[in-house]
Design a protein around this motif. Structure first.
Motif, PDB file in Angstrom:
ATOM      1  N   ARG A 152      -4.839   2.331   0.490  1.00  0.00           N
ATOM      2  CA  ARG A 152      -4.807   1.550   1.729  1.00  0.00           C
ATOM      3  C   ARG A 152      -6.045   1.858   2.576  1.00  0.00           C
ATOM      4  NH1 ARG A 152       0.174   2.854   3.592  1.00  0.00           N
ATOM      5  NH2 ARG A 152       1.093   1.007   2.673  1.00  0.00           N
ATOM      6  N   GLN A 153      -6.369   3.141   2.724  1.00  0.00           N
ATOM      7  CA  GLN A 153      -7.536   3.541   3.514  1.00  0.00           C
ATOM      8  C   GLN A 153      -8.819   3.016   2.871  1.00  0.00           C
ATOM      9  OE1 GLN A 153      -7.485   7.825   4.033  1.00  0.00           O
ATOM     10  NE2 GLN A 153      -5.294   7.779   4.440  1.00  0.00           N
ATOM     11  N   SER A 168       4.738  -1.624   3.220  1.00  0.00           N
ATOM     12  CA  SER A 168       5.204  -0.424   3.915  1.00  0.00           C
ATOM     13  C   SER A 168       5.354   0.782   2.998  1.00  0.00           C
ATOM     14  CB  SER A 168       6.553  -0.714   4.564  1.00  0.00           C
ATOM     15  OG  SER A 168       7.514  -1.028   3.565  1.00  0.00           O
ATOM     16  N   GLY A 169       5.268   0.566   1.694  1.00  0.00           N
ATOM     17  CA  GLY A 169       5.391   1.680   0.760  1.00  0.00           C
ATOM     18  C   GLY A 169       6.739   1.767   0.095  1.00  0.00           C
ATOM     19  N   VAL A 187      -1.102  -2.671  -1.030  1.00  0.00           N
ATOM     20  CA  VAL A 187      -1.699  -1.822   0.010  1.00  0.00           C
ATOM     21  C   VAL A 187      -1.294  -2.282   1.404  1.00  0.00           C
ATOM     22  CG1 VAL A 187      -3.640  -0.986  -1.375  1.00  0.00           C
ATOM     23  CG2 VAL A 187      -3.944  -2.994   0.073  1.00  0.00           C
ATOM     24  N   GLU A 236       1.651   7.503  -6.221  1.00  0.00           N
ATOM     25  CA  GLU A 236       1.339   8.516  -5.203  1.00  0.00           C
ATOM     26  C   GLU A 236      -0.055   8.339  -4.599  1.00  0.00           C
ATOM     27  OE1 GLU A 236       3.894  10.485  -4.396  1.00  0.00           O
ATOM     28  OE2 GLU A 236       5.008   9.586  -6.050  1.00  0.00           O
ATOM     29  N   ARG A 237      -0.663   7.168  -4.734  1.00  0.00           N
ATOM     30  CA  ARG A 237      -2.012   6.964  -4.187  1.00  0.00           C
ATOM     31  C   ARG A 237      -2.065   5.797  -3.207  1.00  0.00           C
ATOM     32  NH1 ARG A 237      -6.319   9.684  -6.116  1.00  0.00           N
ATOM     33  NH2 ARG A 237      -7.723   7.959  -5.771  1.00  0.00           N
ATOM     34  N   GLN A 238      -0.924   5.361  -2.707  1.00  0.00           N
ATOM     35  CA  GLN A 238      -0.931   4.187  -1.839  1.00  0.00           C
ATOM     36  C   GLN A 238      -1.680   4.449  -0.531  1.00  0.00           C
ATOM     37  OE1 GLN A 238       2.834   2.456  -0.710  1.00  0.00           O
ATOM     38  NE2 GLN A 238       1.887   0.465  -0.432  1.00  0.00           N
ATOM     39  N   ASP A 239      -1.494   5.608   0.089  1.00  0.00           N
ATOM     40  CA  ASP A 239      -2.195   5.888   1.347  1.00  0.00           C
ATOM     41  C   ASP A 239      -3.703   5.888   1.133  1.00  0.00           C
ATOM     42  OD1 ASP A 239       0.104   6.033   2.870  1.00  0.00           O
ATOM     43  OD2 ASP A 239       0.283   8.202   2.663  1.00  0.00           O
ATOM     44  N   PHE A 240      -4.145   6.558   0.077  1.00  0.00           N
ATOM     45  CA  PHE A 240      -5.578   6.576  -0.230  1.00  0.00           C
ATOM     46  C   PHE A 240      -6.072   5.155  -0.506  1.00  0.00           C
ATOM     47  CE2 PHE A 240      -9.140   6.700  -3.178  1.00  0.00           C
ATOM     48  CZ  PHE A 240     -10.025   7.525  -2.510  1.00  0.00           C
ATOM     49  N   GLN A 266     -12.181  12.061   0.146  1.00  0.00           N
ATOM     50  CA  GLN A 266     -11.422  12.087   1.399  1.00  0.00           C
ATOM     51  C   GLN A 266     -12.350  12.201   2.599  1.00  0.00           C
ATOM     52  OE1 GLN A 266      -7.982  11.468   1.578  1.00  0.00           O
ATOM     53  NE2 GLN A 266      -8.714  11.063   3.652  1.00  0.00           N
ATOM     54  N   ASP A 322     -12.622   9.441   5.615  1.00  0.00           N
ATOM     55  CA  ASP A 322     -12.440   9.839   7.013  1.00  0.00           C
ATOM     56  C   ASP A 322     -13.640   9.430   7.858  1.00  0.00           C
ATOM     57  OD1 ASP A 322     -10.005  10.943   6.275  1.00  0.00           O
ATOM     58  OD2 ASP A 322     -10.758  13.021   6.249  1.00  0.00           O
TER      59      ASP A 322
END
Length: 188
Positions: free
Chosen positions: A102-103, A165-166, A162, A96-100, A14, A18
């Motif tokens: 995507r980033q 929209s989720g 990714v 549960e890892r889509q945000d990660f 993470q 960032d």
């Protein structure tokens, strides 16, 4: 910094994401990643060989999940059906890892070196899947073609997921991509 903190790998991942987004991949050092995660640089290198590997640390586990799942499909399944079942099962790896994801994908897409590394990892995964298919008795070139097709379906489905929209799961995108591949192959 304390000697031991739980979830060092997750914190390093993470922190790296960032910093890569804030400063760019090239301008970020392993020492900065470790500091942001509240760890020492030595701890960073205990977990990762270099700052690129922070983004690819899950690759061995993903490859093993693919290989184990493909190997466990029924021996009577056609190669493409075995690959479809594998894709469906492995999609759960990303729940549960889509945000990660995507980033991570945004950082990779922005850097040629990381895009190259991603392609190398996908090629390694394809080779492992082809070897698994050969052990299942699939002859060449069918084993390699099936593995490459499976990776293409995974890559396209993952990229679409990714960018979504989720609201839809990775499994849905993988099924859709596989369906499109079958339509292309059938000439429809």
């Amino acid at each position: 910094m304390s000697r031991w903190e739980p979830n060092a790998r997750g914190r390093l991942e993470q922190a790296a994401l960032d910093l890569y987004r804030e400063r760019g991949f090239e301008q970020t050092t392993a020492a900065q990643i470790a500091e942001r995660a509240g760890l020492t640089e030595r701890t960073f290198f205990r977990h990762y060989a270099d700052k690129r590997e922070v983004l690819f640390g899950g690759s061995p586990a993903l490859e093993q999940a693919f290989v184990d799942t493909l190997a466990a499909t029924p021996a009577t399944a056609a190669p493409i059906d075995a690959m479809a079942a594998t894709l469906e099962t492995v999609a759960a790896f990303f729940l549960e890892r889509q945000d990660f994801a995507r980033q991570r994908q945004a950082v990779i897409t922005a850097n040629a070196e990381l895009r190259e590394r991603e392609l190398i990892k996908l090629a390694s995964l394809s080779a492992a899947l082809a070897a698994t298919l050969r052990r299942r008795g699939v002859k060449e070139p069918a084993a390699s073609l099936t593995a490459e097709a499976g990776i293409a379906v995974f890559k396209i489905g993952f990229e679409r997921w990714v960018g979504d929209s989720g609201e839809r799961t990775l499994a849905e995108f993988l099924r859709e991509s596989l369906h499109e591949l079958k339509l292309v192959a059938s000439g429809e």
